[in-house]
Design an enzyme around this catalytic site. Structure first.
Site, short mmCIF file in Angstrom:
data_model
loop_
_atom_site.label_atom_id
_atom_site.label_comp_id
_atom_site.label_asym_id
_atom_site.label_seq_id
_atom_site.Cartn_x
_atom_site.Cartn_y
_atom_site.Cartn_z
CD GLU A 196 30.58 35.94 46.16
OE1 GLU A 196 30.26 35.12 47.03
OE2 GLU A 196 30.02 37.04 46.03
CB SER A 197 35.97 38.99 41.93
OG SER A 197 36.20 37.60 41.81
CB CYS A 225 34.86 34.19 41.19
SG CYS A 225 34.88 34.66 42.93
CB SER A 275 39.62 39.20 47.38
OG SER A 275 38.81 38.21 46.79
CG HIS A 294 40.11 37.70 43.05
ND1 HIS A 294 39.54 38.47 44.05
CD2 HIS A 294 40.24 38.51 41.99
CE1 HIS A 294 39.35 39.70 43.60
NE2 HIS A 294 39.77 39.75 42.36
#
Length: 502
Positions: A161-162, A176, A343, A356
């Protein structure tokens, strides 16, 4: 991305509408006196009124009356098709500890023991942290490292996530979804001491959540985040920061926490003095469709491995959306996700860019952030917005005063009429290059390449100056429904200064 669920529909829950610092369009940054969010009240017996967090090896503490984060913040829920795209961002800057020798932070060849192999770069300070050290940081935030690219100045990691960026004396971590970013702060402080560094500057920021009810401790409200930050003795005794809210509390707004005892512009080791972020919502559906994994052939031939297929699809998505053209000359590290999402990190000398994308209908989102030190972001903003054609976007800028002086044009200053952004309404930047690798596709959104233009109006502006020289600015931009060619032409002819984007 591994998308956790969120309640259906947009929820405007108790997401921390604490302090509004929105200013009229005609007010300048220098004329505003920032009003900080006051810290939560604390007992006069500070040390005795806090207890150790059993989930932290570094001994950080949590406020009394708040449930332990490890017991309350890790529930994994079934993905329901919507996702919290806007990222939480943590930036920490370190300096050599008093009495620490230069050798304590001096470099070696690549210290990573993750099997990736050395890259020959001499590493100093935080770049000496091993892969297990960084994995430990990410575990606290509930993310994992997927890939890495490096140059002589920094290491850039794509996460589940990111993204994570590691400089010698600075670290930027973006996460995120329902990640628990602030839980890694105490570990970062501890690891900094391991390499002879101590925390010197810390900034945390995020936009208000679309689905606040789905967040985990300590991110269920901005007040909870502040309380958690103030519970860190090893942060507050030294820096004692303040929280701020920028923008209308009835709409898109931005939370910022800054703790600082340093004039950042005087730090020779700090490689960035401004960060631009564009958060785009309700992106064009034809662009969003690019980022669904099953839109591409699972295998091009029987001998293709899953890793090779992932690389092929990631590259195809990058080119189809024109993302590669946003970072010319940079080392690009893209990653596609199943069932959807994307990403990308890009590094060029001392600067990074990161993107993203969560394409789900009802919560589609794309963000672009960079710390490039350029005198004008005009063409970059133009190309980013043109590539995704959102219905609205939020633009933020964090800079020191010297960085603002270097900027010839700033879309977050001047009157609203002088900062309207006009971009072509046609296909994404990658259109016209032939097939994009998707099944049954020959081009990107060619049916909408009408030659018309889209006009974005800045509806709100907020800015503050915090601590000594840290300037924070944000603006909300909305697509004008009536953006016919004559209207756009009149607007462009009327403008005498400010942004003029085409």
């Amino acid at each position: 991305m591994n998308h956790p669920p969120a309640p259906p529909g947009l929820i405007r829950g108790p997401d921390d509408n604490l302090l509004e610092t929105e200013i009229p369009e005609d007010r300048r940054l220098s004329s505003l006196t920032a009003q900080p969010q006051q810290p939560p009240e604390r007992s006069s017996e500070d040390d005795s009124s806090y207890e150790e967090d059993p989930g932290a090896h570094s001994g950080h503490i949590v406020a009394p009356g708040v449930s332990h984060d490890d017991a309350a913040s890790g529930e994994i829920r079934e993905y329901t098709g919507v996702f919290e795209g806007p990222e939480k961002t943590l930036e920490v800057v370190f300096r050599r500890s008093d009495g620490a020798t230069l050798a304590a932070a001096a470099g070696h060849a690549d210290p990573h023991s993750d099997g990736e192999g050395g890259d020959g770069y001499d590493r100093v300070g935080l770049r000496r942290l091993s892969r297990p050290d960084l994995d430990r940081v990410c575990e606290r935030a509930r993310v994992t490292i997927l890939s890495r690219v490096s140059n002589r100045y920094l290491d850039a990691y794509v996460l589940s996530e990111s993204s994570l960026f590691v400089y010698p004396y600075m670290l930027i971590l973006k996460t995120c979804g329902t990640t628990t970013l602030l839980r890694c702060l105490a570990v970062l402080i501890e690891l900094g001491r391991k390499v002879g560094l101590e925390l010197d500057w810390m900034g945390y920021s995020r936009k208000n959540f679309n689905f606040p009810g789905d967040q985990a401790f300590p991110h269920q409200s901005f007040h909870q985040e502040l309380e958690y930050l103030y519970s860190h003795r090893n942060l507050c005794e030294r820096l004692d920061g303040n929280g701020y809210t920028l923008g209308p509390v009835t709409g898109d707004h931005w939370f910022v926490f800054v703790a600082d005892q340093t004039i950042r512009s005087k730090m020779c080791d700090l490689d960035t003095d401004r960060v631009l972020n564009i958060m785009m919502f309700d992106i064009d559906q034809s662009v969003a469709e690019i980022f669904y994994y099953n839109a591409y052939a699972a295998k091009e031939h029987s001998g293709e491995t899953e890793e090779e297929a992932l690389k092929r699809i990631s590259t195809a998505q990058t080119k189809a959306a024109g993302i590669d053209t946003l970072c010319p000359g940079a080392i690009i590290d893209p990653c596609a996700f199943e069932p959807c999402g994307y990403s990308m990190n890009a590094i060029l000398f001392r600067s990074y860019s990161t993107m993203h994308i969560t394409p789900e209908v009802g919560s589609s989102y794309a963000s672009f952030e960079t710390n490039q030190r350029v005198s004008s972001y005009e063409s970059l903003i133009n190309n980013v917005v043109r590539s995704f054609r959102p219905k609205r976007f939020v633009m933020t800028l964090i800079a020191d005063e010297a960085g603002l002086v270097q900027m010839k044009e700033n879309p977050l200053t001047g009157s609203a009429s002088s900062t309207k952004i006009v971009v072509p309404c046609g296909a994404a930047a990658g259109c016209g290059k032939g097939g994009d690798g998707r099944k049954g596709s020959s081009s990107v959104n060619s049916s909408t390449n009408t030659g018309k233009r889209m006009l974005y109006k800045r509806t709100t502006l907020a800015s503050i100056k915090v601590e000594d020289d840290c300037c924070c600015m944000m603006g909300n931009f909305v697509l004008e429904e009536d953006s016919n060619e004559d209207y756009v032409r009149n607007i462009r002819a009327f403008k005498e200064r400010g942004m003029s984007m085409s």
